[in-house]
Design an enzyme around this catalytic site. Structure first.
Site, short mmCIF file in Angstrom:
data_model
loop_
_atom_site.label_atom_id
_atom_site.label_comp_id
_atom_site.label_asym_id
_atom_site.label_seq_id
_atom_site.Cartn_x
_atom_site.Cartn_y
_atom_site.Cartn_z
N ASN A 86 -9.90 -3.42 1.62
CA ASN A 86 -9.60 -3.27 0.19
C ASN A 86 -10.88 -2.98 -0.58
OD1 ASN A 86 -6.84 -3.87 0.53
ND2 ASN A 86 -7.21 -6.07 0.31
N HIS B 11 0.82 -1.22 0.00
CA HIS B 11 0.00 0.00 0.00
C HIS B 11 0.86 1.27 0.00
CE1 HIS B 11 -3.78 -2.22 0.68
NE2 HIS B 11 -3.06 -2.98 1.49
#
Length: 527
Positions: free
Chosen positions: A140, A62
């Site tokens: 997510n 990320h």
């Protein structure tokens, strides 16, 4: 036996850094095969701790992200029921109650300056600054994940990253791992469909992915999953759309989010939950703690509990977006963990990697600090600049218990949740794997153009793999759905005949520039 001979005989045996042979690299140790996990998972903790420290200074995963401030507004209900029936968490109780939030969107595998058009899951992390302290809902855009056991997370990310020798992204590494991890096939089906490239951050769904628990005032619990639904609608990109956008703008999603908020077009999401009784549910053909599975909406309907509005851009990217730190273990009273093995592994890993990446006192940074009084007995550490003491606290007392004016334990606000745990400590997978059934259901739910895009994208990358990997992928597709398997097999056969190929997963493409990148995309139905 001399040392050289020992090394020759054991050179292919997986070991820890201590030289201990690893006899089970597939499962963390749990009470029974459903969990919970135990803290003495030494092999796993050593493995994940080293993994958390592999890169400096960007996030291990990320790394590429954008963020914004806003608020969450509670409905006070979960569907037709008062939310208090299921949870005592204060953030949900009162209709119209607003809680400040900070949200960070991201891509998963690629680096800080990678294009935002790459085929990759998107992170959707929300920090709620509640009156009981911070709550992080870390998830997510896709509602499932590649693996169900945290032991495999470092291996998965290694396989998805560039080759350690060439530093080039290689689709063969990706499919080598996935074809040998059948539980990943459902996620592969989503990622290689248009759902693998959201058009922008404003028009993508979010999910907590893992199974959590809610606890009410009586100490009763239910299993819960979280889902964010964008009120702007859902839009995804085909590979051709992504190629055109990337040719002129590799920041398109960040720019789209920033510009929309700057212009007063504030994006909104509605938060839904799915609720299930807290037991093993033997009537299901999957385990509800398995994060590679969707909970059927017809059996476990989506219940609206609130909405989120993002109305303020960051004033400084590094201070607010880059240094923001989230953790799946950051829960408040009324919210709790399930025995989901990925959740329990993530709960250690996320906070551990933040202490390494940002520093031991990362929670003192304004973006991470709770918006309420904080009083601890913690001391020292690099970059500490605040004294987490109560104004009434004896400054000489940094321990508990004390009779000299130290901090005291808080009072329990509701009946404590005390689940009974019983079973042997084992290293086993959960019993109801059912690795490909939902992948088939997802394939059949796709529109024709989504199926076409999925097969085209899969064939393009799988055709670059060794025959054994191609065969494994065909086997998984055939197990999921007859049409799925047949079309993949035929597509790979045709690719061999015409000699066509495609750049590996994640590599850049350059084609003609679009007139307006953010208008590209295809509306999608919620899933």
């Amino acid at each position: 036996m001399d040392k050289d001979q020992t090394n020759i005989e054991n050179e292919d045996t997986l070991t820890t850094r201590q030289g201990h042979p690893v006899t089970n690299n597939q499962n963390i140790r749990t009470v029974g095969n459903r969990g919970p996990a135990t803290l003495e998972n030494y092999d796993f903790i050593e493995k994940i701790s080293h993994f958390d420290r592999e890169k400096v200074p960007e996030r291990i995963v990320h790394a590429r992200g954008a963020g914004a401030h806003g608020y969450f507004e509670s409905y006070g209900t979960a569907g037709e029921d008062p939310v208090s029936k299921y949870t005592r968490a204060k953030v949900f109780q009162e209709k119209g109650k607003q809680t400040p939030v900070f949200v960070r969107f991201s891509t998963v595998v690629h680096g800080m300056h990678s294009p935002e058009t790459l085929r990759d899951p998107r992170g959707f992390a929300v920090k709620f600054y509640t009156e009981d302290g911070n709550w992080d809902l870390v998830g997510n855009n896709i509602k499932i994940f590649f693996i169900r056991d945290a032991m495999k997370f470092p291996d998965m990310i290694h396989a998805f990253r560039p080759d350690p020798v060439t530093n080039i992204q290689d689709s063969q590494r990706f499919f080598d791992f996935c074809s040998n991890s059948p539980e990943s096939f459902h996620m592969v089906t989503f990622i290689y469909s248009p759902w693998g490239i959201p058009a922008n951050y404003r028009m993508m769904q979010g999910s907590g992915v893992n199974t959590y628990k809610w606890v009410n005032k009586d100490g009763e619990s239910v299993l819960v999953k979280y889902h964010w639904e964008p009120k702007q609608g859902i839009k995804n990109l085909t590979q051709e759309d992504a190629n055109e956008i990337q040719a002129t703008n590799f920041n398109h999603a960040t720019q789209d989010l920033y510009d929309a908020i700057e212009q007063g077009d504030y994006p909104e999401w509605e938060l839904f939950v799915q609720i299930m009784s807290d037991d093993e549910h033997p009537e299901l053909d999957f385990d509800p703690l398995d994060d590679t599975k969707l909970w059927p909406e017809d059996q476990f309907p989506w219940l609206p509990v609130g909405k989120m509005v993002l109305n303020k851009n960051p004033e400084n990217y590094h201070m607010e977006v880059e240094q923001s730190a989230f953790g799946t273990g950051v829960l408040v009273d009324g919210l709790d963990f399930s025995d989901d093995k990925m959740l329990q592994g993530r709960t250690f890993s996320y906070s551990d990697t933040q202490r390494y990446r940002v520093g031991g006192n990362y929670l003192q940074l304004p973006i991470n600090a709770a918006k309420k009084r904080v009083a601890t007995n913690q001391e020292g550490g690099a970059m500490r600049y605040e004294n987490d003491k109560s104004p009434n606290q004896n400054p000489h007392v940094n321990y508990e218990p004390s009779s000299l004016g130290g901090l005291e334990e808080a009072k329990q606000t509701g009946k404590e949740y005390t689940p009974k745990i019983e079973g042997n400590l084992v290293r086993e997978s959960i019993e109801r794997n059912n690795n490909t059934k939902q992948a088939g259901e997802t394939f059949r739910s796709f529109k024709d153009w989504e199926k076409d895009e999925l097969i085209k994208n899969l064939v393009g990358d799988v055709s670059e793999c060794e025959q054994v990997i191609q065969d494994n992928m065909i086997t998984l597709a055939e197990a999921a759905d007859e049409e799925y398997g047949r079309r993949l097999r035929e597509g790979l056969a045709n690719a061999v005949k015409d000699g066509s190929s495609k750049n590996p997963l994640g590599n850049e493409h350059s084609e003609k520039a679009p007139e307006q990148a953010i208008e590209k995309g295809h509306d999608a139905e919620p899933y």
